[in-house]
Each structure stands twice: as C-alpha cells, then as structure tokens.
Design an enzyme around this catalytic site. Structure first.
Site, PDB file in Angstrom:
ATOM      1  N   CYS A  33      30.113  39.510  54.004  1.00 28.49           N
ATOM      2  CA  CYS A  33      28.942  40.336  53.694  1.00 28.49           C
ATOM      3  C   CYS A  33      27.660  39.521  53.753  1.00 28.49           C
ATOM      4  O   CYS A  33      26.570  40.077  53.780  1.00 28.49           O
ATOM      5  CB  CYS A  33      29.096  40.993  52.326  1.00 28.49           C
ATOM      6  SG  CYS A  33      29.137  39.815  50.976  1.00 28.49           S
ATOM      7  N   ASP A  35      26.462  37.643  51.413  1.00 29.96           N
ATOM      8  CA  ASP A  35      25.796  37.503  50.116  1.00 29.96           C
ATOM      9  C   ASP A  35      25.973  36.089  49.567  1.00 29.96           C
ATOM     10  O   ASP A  35      26.994  35.436  49.809  1.00 29.96           O
ATOM     11  CB  ASP A  35      26.368  38.521  49.128  1.00 29.96           C
ATOM     12  CG  ASP A  35      25.965  39.939  49.513  1.00 29.96           C
ATOM     13  OD1 ASP A  35      25.069  40.063  50.360  1.00 29.96           O
ATOM     14  OD2 ASP A  35      26.542  40.894  48.968  1.00 29.96           O
ATOM     15  N   CYS A  58      24.600  42.226  46.809  1.00 33.78           N
ATOM     16  CA  CYS A  58      24.704  43.653  46.475  1.00 33.78           C
ATOM     17  C   CYS A  58      24.612  43.872  44.969  1.00 33.78           C
ATOM     18  O   CYS A  58      24.653  42.927  44.181  1.00 33.78           O
ATOM     19  CB  CYS A  58      26.029  44.184  46.991  1.00 33.78           C
ATOM     20  SG  CYS A  58      27.421  43.578  46.035  1.00 33.78           S
ATOM     21  N   CYS A 102      33.073  40.900  45.286  1.00 37.75           N
ATOM     22  CA  CYS A 102      31.801  40.527  44.660  1.00 37.75           C
ATOM     23  C   CYS A 102      32.062  39.799  43.343  1.00 37.75           C
ATOM     24  O   CYS A 102      31.361  38.843  43.010  1.00 37.75           O
ATOM     25  CB  CYS A 102      30.940  41.759  44.424  1.00 37.75           C
ATOM     26  SG  CYS A 102      30.977  42.931  45.793  1.00 37.75           S
TER      27      CYS A 102
END
Ligand code: FES
Length: 124
Positions: A33, A35, A58, A102
């Site tokens: 992603c 991140d 996110c 995450c």
C-alpha cells in the site's frame, strides 16, 4: 465497517507527532500500500515514558498507531516487545480483514523503535 473506537482514534489520534531526542526511532512500511509509520520512544530505566508517531497512511494505520502508543506508555521495554497486532486490533474493537496489515505495521513500528533503542544502548 469500522468500530466507533477506530473512528475515534482516527479523528482524534493520541500521541501524533515527533519526540526530539527520542531514545528509539523505528520506521516501517508496507510495500503493497506504500504506507509508512514512524514511531518515537522516550525510555527511562527500561520504561517507556513517552511514545509518539508519524503515520503517512490510511485511517486504520493512524488508529492503530494511536492505540499502540497508548498501550505501550508506562510499560517496560520487554512488555512492549510483547505487544501484538492482535492485541491492538482487539483494543480497537476489531478491524476489517482487509485492514489487518495496517495493525501489523503498528506492531512492527514499536519493535523497530525498541530495537533501535537497544542497539544504541549496546553501542554506549
Ligand atoms: Fe496500508 Fe492501511 S492500507 S497501512
């Protein structure tokens, strides 16, 4: 799809920011992603007295960073090393399965910051 606790930590993150002269800094990222999460720790006598984070990611990454910093403050380094992404997710009232990675970032960022602290300590 997100619990109220997740939404609350996302909209009012705890401990967002940076610690100048942190005793340990860890940065981790997720290649898929893109991140990035950076964790700063202040450690006195083996106890985490302050924790802050910078997360370019996110909403779930921000919520898990916020919760993870709250969970490790006041803990010993050994206790904080035992923090799992599962424990962070449980404290947040769960995350959708697509957002599990995450929370893994939060666990890894805490570990990376502690490892940085331990390696600096050894070098002294
Ligand atoms: Fe990458 Fe959440 S989508 S950390």
């Amino acid at each position: 799809m997100y619990s109220e606790t997740v939404m609350e930590h996302f909209s009012s993150p705890r401990n967002a920011g940076k610690i100048e002269n942190a005793d340990g800094v860890g940065e981790v990222g997720n290649a898929q992603c893109g991140d990035i999460m950076r964790m700063y720790l202040k450690i006195d006598d083996g106890v985490i007295t302050d924790a802050k984070f910078n997360t370019f990611g996110c909403g779930a990454a921000i919520a898990t960073s916020s919760m993870a910093t709250e969970m490790i403050k006041g803990k010993t380094v050994d206790e904080a090393l035992g923090l799992t992404n599962k424990a962070v997710m449980e404290a947040l009232g769960g995350l959708p399965s697509a957002k599990m990675h995450c929370s893994v970032l939060a666990e890894e960022a805490v570990k990376a910051a502690i490892e940085d602290y331990l390696s600096k300590k050894e070098a002294v």
